[in-house]
Write a protein that holds these residues in place. Structure first.
Motif, PDB file in Angstrom:
ATOM      1  N   GLU A 352       0.696  -1.265  -0.009  1.00  0.00           N
ATOM      2  CA  GLU A 352      -0.055   0.188  -0.104  1.00  0.00           C
ATOM      3  C   GLU A 352       0.779   1.286  -0.004  1.00  0.00           C
ATOM      4  N   ASN A 353       0.384   2.416  -0.765  1.00  0.00           N
ATOM      5  CA  ASN A 353       1.132   3.510  -0.712  1.00  0.00           C
ATOM      6  C   ASN A 353       0.016   4.426  -1.524  1.00  0.00           C
ATOM      7  N   GLY A 354      -0.261   5.783  -1.098  1.00  0.00           N
ATOM      8  CA  GLY A 354      -1.295   6.474  -1.471  1.00  0.00           C
ATOM      9  C   GLY A 354      -1.509   7.698  -1.050  1.00  0.00           C
ATOM     10  N   ALA A 355      -2.321   8.648  -1.591  1.00  0.00           N
ATOM     11  CA  ALA A 355      -2.574   9.850  -0.879  1.00  0.00           C
ATOM     12  C   ALA A 355      -4.022  10.117  -0.883  1.00  0.00           C
ATOM     13  N   SER A 356      -4.490  10.723   0.458  1.00  0.00           N
ATOM     14  CA  SER A 356      -5.861  11.060   0.467  1.00  0.00           C
ATOM     15  C   SER A 356      -6.088  12.568  -0.028  1.00  0.00           C
ATOM     16  N   ILE A 357      -6.888  12.861  -1.180  1.00  0.00           N
ATOM     17  CA  ILE A 357      -6.871  14.219  -1.484  1.00  0.00           C
ATOM     18  C   ILE A 357      -8.604  14.441  -1.509  1.00  0.00           C
ATOM     19  N   ASP A 358      -8.954  15.692  -1.384  1.00  0.00           N
ATOM     20  CA  ASP A 358     -10.335  15.869  -1.381  1.00  0.00           C
ATOM     21  C   ASP A 358     -10.678  16.421  -2.977  1.00  0.00           C
ATOM     22  N   ASP A 359     -10.929  15.229  -3.546  1.00  0.00           N
ATOM     23  CA  ASP A 359     -11.209  15.438  -5.021  1.00  0.00           C
ATOM     24  C   ASP A 359     -12.340  16.164  -5.399  1.00  0.00           C
ATOM     25  N   GLU A 360     -12.466  16.868  -6.670  1.00  0.00           N
ATOM     26  CA  GLU A 360     -13.606  17.130  -7.067  1.00  0.00           C
ATOM     27  C   GLU A 360     -13.631  16.626  -8.499  1.00  0.00           C
ATOM     28  N   ILE A 361     -14.957  16.233  -9.006  1.00  0.00           N
ATOM     29  CA  ILE A 361     -15.303  16.080 -10.035  1.00  0.00           C
ATOM     30  C   ILE A 361     -15.666  17.231 -10.957  1.00  0.00           C
ATOM     31  N   GLU A 362     -14.969  17.539 -12.060  1.00  0.00           N
ATOM     32  CA  GLU A 362     -15.594  18.491 -12.998  1.00  0.00           C
ATOM     33  C   GLU A 362     -15.636  18.339 -14.291  1.00  0.00           C
ATOM     34  N   ASP A 363     -16.668  18.389 -14.985  1.00  0.00           N
ATOM     35  CA  ASP A 363     -17.027  18.049 -16.238  1.00  0.00           C
ATOM     36  C   ASP A 363     -16.409  16.386 -16.506  1.00  0.00           C
ATOM     37  N   GLY A 364     -16.631  15.754 -15.749  1.00  0.00           N
ATOM     38  CA  GLY A 364     -16.301  14.107 -15.722  1.00  0.00           C
ATOM     39  C   GLY A 364     -15.100  13.840 -15.563  1.00  0.00           C
ATOM     40  N   ASN A 365     -14.204  14.914 -15.078  1.00  0.00           N
ATOM     41  CA  ASN A 365     -12.595  14.664 -14.972  1.00  0.00           C
ATOM     42  C   ASN A 365     -12.292  14.957 -13.352  1.00  0.00           C
ATOM     43  N   ILE A 366     -11.319  14.167 -12.887  1.00  0.00           N
ATOM     44  CA  ILE A 366     -10.713  14.254 -11.668  1.00  0.00           C
ATOM     45  C   ILE A 366      -9.276  14.560 -11.849  1.00  0.00           C
ATOM     46  N   ASN A 367      -8.947  16.086 -11.560  1.00  0.00           N
ATOM     47  CA  ASN A 367      -7.738  16.484 -11.804  1.00  0.00           C
ATOM     48  C   ASN A 367      -6.803  16.353 -10.565  1.00  0.00           C
ATOM     49  N   ASP A 420     -18.673   7.911  -7.122  1.00  0.00           N
ATOM     50  CA  ASP A 420     -19.640   8.803  -6.731  1.00  0.00           C
ATOM     51  C   ASP A 420     -20.615   7.699  -6.009  1.00  0.00           C
ATOM     52  N   TYR A 421     -20.685   8.086  -4.845  1.00  0.00           N
ATOM     53  CA  TYR A 421     -21.488   6.978  -3.955  1.00  0.00           C
ATOM     54  C   TYR A 421     -23.008   7.218  -3.952  1.00  0.00           C
ATOM     55  N   LYS A 422     -23.716   8.278  -4.594  1.00  0.00           N
ATOM     56  CA  LYS A 422     -24.951   8.415  -4.980  1.00  0.00           C
ATOM     57  C   LYS A 422     -25.254   7.504  -5.965  1.00  0.00           C
ATOM     58  N   THR A 423     -24.588   7.172  -7.139  1.00  0.00           N
ATOM     59  CA  THR A 423     -24.747   6.409  -8.239  1.00  0.00           C
ATOM     60  C   THR A 423     -23.877   5.268  -8.428  1.00  0.00           C
ATOM     61  N   GLN A 424     -22.727   5.394  -7.668  1.00  0.00           N
ATOM     62  CA  GLN A 424     -21.944   4.258  -7.597  1.00  0.00           C
ATOM     63  C   GLN A 424     -21.129   4.275  -8.926  1.00  0.00           C
ATOM     64  N   GLN A 425     -21.114   5.383  -9.763  1.00  0.00           N
ATOM     65  CA  GLN A 425     -20.347   5.385 -11.001  1.00  0.00           C
ATOM     66  C   GLN A 425     -18.743   5.443 -10.637  1.00  0.00           C
ATOM     67  N   ARG A 426     -18.031   4.867 -11.376  1.00  0.00           N
ATOM     68  CA  ARG A 426     -16.638   4.863 -11.040  1.00  0.00           C
ATOM     69  C   ARG A 426     -15.718   5.528 -12.156  1.00  0.00           C
ATOM     70  N   THR A 427     -15.180   6.473 -11.839  1.00  0.00           N
ATOM     71  CA  THR A 427     -14.247   7.362 -12.915  1.00  0.00           C
ATOM     72  C   THR A 427     -12.794   7.318 -12.590  1.00  0.00           C
ATOM     73  N   ILE A 428     -12.119   7.182 -13.633  1.00  0.00           N
ATOM     74  CA  ILE A 428     -10.667   6.980 -13.571  1.00  0.00           C
ATOM     75  C   ILE A 428     -10.110   8.512 -13.299  1.00  0.00           C
ATOM     76  N   LYS A 429      -9.254   8.662 -12.354  1.00  0.00           N
ATOM     77  CA  LYS A 429      -8.673   9.852 -12.056  1.00  0.00           C
ATOM     78  C   LYS A 429      -7.617  10.004 -13.030  1.00  0.00           C
ATOM     79  N   GLN A 430      -6.979  11.400 -12.923  1.00  0.00           N
ATOM     80  CA  GLN A 430      -5.694  11.607 -13.524  1.00  0.00           C
ATOM     81  C   GLN A 430      -4.805  10.797 -13.131  1.00  0.00           C
ATOM     82  N   SER A 431      -4.687  10.566 -11.706  1.00  0.00           N
ATOM     83  CA  SER A 431      -3.616   9.650 -11.148  1.00  0.00           C
ATOM     84  C   SER A 431      -3.906   8.064 -11.639  1.00  0.00           C
TER      85      SER A 431
END
Ligand code: FCB
Length: 444
Positions: A352-367, A420-431
């Motif tokens: 395990e290795n990783g970072a917790s970041i307060d991501d926001e989804i904008e136009d379907g993108n997580i930068n 997205d916990y409301k829809t359970q949709q998964r979106t690949i982030k930039q990372s």
């Protein structure tokens, strides 16, 4: 965005394993199909979980596992680290819950179909509640129950598995769960922590015996977490305090496994805080492992404290992720070099290795640039350790996707895939895209 490495890095070779990791309670949901565990109980008590949430649905992986295997496969990774939920596969009377076991059999079959190596963790904190009712990890008998459970799993999963880890982070189970009470089962007391740790380590050793015998072709080992301590200043007191903290929090788990004894600090603890060590226990605990799994996120800084011996200090003005953990990649290299010198493990996987970041989804993108930067620097810290001769053979990003972050609930996001916990949709982030590019772009 792409990760860069020195040109001849071994981490650019296809022989280096890249994976993503999750744990049962954090993603599965589907709790009506299994027996209750200590985290169900802990979540039900007000104030324990910051957002008042629980694992009832989580990422709904119990129902969406096929889609999730497709997702893992689309990232191009070589391996997937998951954990088995003990209360899903074993009924309270100790017999196998076939329906629960089949869930993992089907999941592993599908991963095999996709040529993804499976790293199974047998215990990622979800102890069956009925065992906690009998004392949980404070009861020596739980270690033997764990051994039986391990035997059932090995029998059912057979050659679908590439590597088994007995426990994930016994430090967290013992210290956070039984000594300071911020994790399930939420017990507090210095007289608890070392006793729970001893029974966890015993469980590990007992399970190693089963794995070595019944599953000789898998890599069998354990996953430990390390938060290396650094002294606030180079005063003798602070250096001494830090050495003590490192023994209490870090070497407490590694040393018994590799050297067959606890750190010398044990002698200085009040008798009532010491574990009951039976004849033969240390030999069981130090059963040879095929690999050491290392989880690393951050370091800790210590100063001397008259009462406790050591005290953690929060440095001002340092870079931190959004869970408040300092970003300090040099500690990762230092740790790996230190572990290799001390214990010469046959192989190391960064589990395990990783970072917790307060991501926001904008136009379907997580930068998530800050996560990309975290990974870039930590991957290179691992590379530096490899260049110094440390046998690191693989790396797992924590986590495949955002999930239930224990006492922090769903507020902290560690995924390289956004949920997205409301829809359970998964979106690949930039990372996630950068990770995919790294994995897929290796020299063939
Ligand atoms: C580790 C746990 C894992 C996850 C990360 C952020 O301690 O093993 O489940 O919560 O921290």
């Amino acid at each position: 965005m792409a990760f860069t490495f020195p040109k001849h890095s071994k981490m650019l070779s296809p022989a280096f394993t890249y994976g993503v990791a999750t744990a049962s309670f954090q993603i599965e949901g589907g709790i009506e199909h299994r027996a209750p565990c200590i985290w169900d109980t802990f979540c039900a008590k007000e104030g324990n979980i910051i957002d008042g949430s629980n694992g009832a649905i989580a990422c709904d992986h119990f129902n969406r596992w096929q889609e999730d295997v497709e997702l893992i496969s689309s990232l191009g990774v070589d391996a997937y680290r998951l954990s088995i939920s003990w209360p899903r596969v074993i009924k309270d009377d100790g017999t196998v819950n076939q329906e629960g076991m089949n869930f993992y059999v089907r999941l592993l079959d599908k991963l095999k179909e996709k040529s993804i190596k499976v790293f199974v963790t047998l215990y990622h904190w979800d102890l069956p509640q009925h065992l906690e009712n009998k004392g949980g990890w404070l009861n020596r008998d739980t270690a033997f129950k764990f051994q039986e459970y391990a035997a059932h799993v090995v029998k059912a999963l057979g050659d679908r598995v590439y590597a088994y880890a007995t426990l994930n982070e016994p430090f967290c189970s013992a210290y956070l769960g039984y000594e300071i009470g911020v994790h399930a089962p939420g017990l507090v007391g210095k007289e608890n922590g070392r006793k729970a740790a001893h029974h966890l380590l015993l469980a590990h050793g007992l399970a190693m015996k089963v794995l070595a015998k019944e599953s000789p072709n898998t890599l069998n080992g354990i996953v430990l977490n390390f938060t290396p301590g650094y002294p606030l200043t180079d005063s003798d007191e602070n250096i001494k305090a830090t050495a003590m903290a490192n023994e209490y929090h870090n070497y407490w788990y590694a040393k018994p496994i590799f050297d067959g004894e606890y750190p010398a600090l044990i002698e200085t603890l009040p008798k009532a805080h010491q574990p009951d060590i039976f004849d033969g226990d240390m030999a069981i605990i130090s059963h040879p492992v095929d690999f050491l799994g290392v989880n690393f996120y951050t370091r800790a800084v210590y100063e001397a404290d008259e009462q406790e011996g050591f005290k953690e200090v929060q440095l001002p003005n340092v870079e931190r992720t959004d869970i408040g953990w300092e970003v300090y990649p040099q500690a990762f290299t230092d740790l790996l070099v230190d572990l290799n010198e001390r214990y010469q493990p046959p192989a190391i996987f960064i589990t395990e290795n990783g970072a917790s970041i307060d991501d926001e989804i904008e136009d379907g993108n997580i930068n998530d640039e800050r996560r990309v930067s975290y990974y870039q620097r930590h991957l290179n810290a691992v590379n530096d350790a490899i260049e110094q001769g440390v046998p690191v053979q693989g790396y797992f990003a924590w986590s495949l996707m955002d999930n239930f972050e224990w006492a922090e609930g769903y507020l902290k996001r560690f995924g390289i895939v956004y949920v997205d916990y409301k829809t359970q949709q998964r979106t690949i982030k930039q990372s996630g895209l950068a990770y995919r590019q790294l994995v897929m772009g290796r020299h063939k």
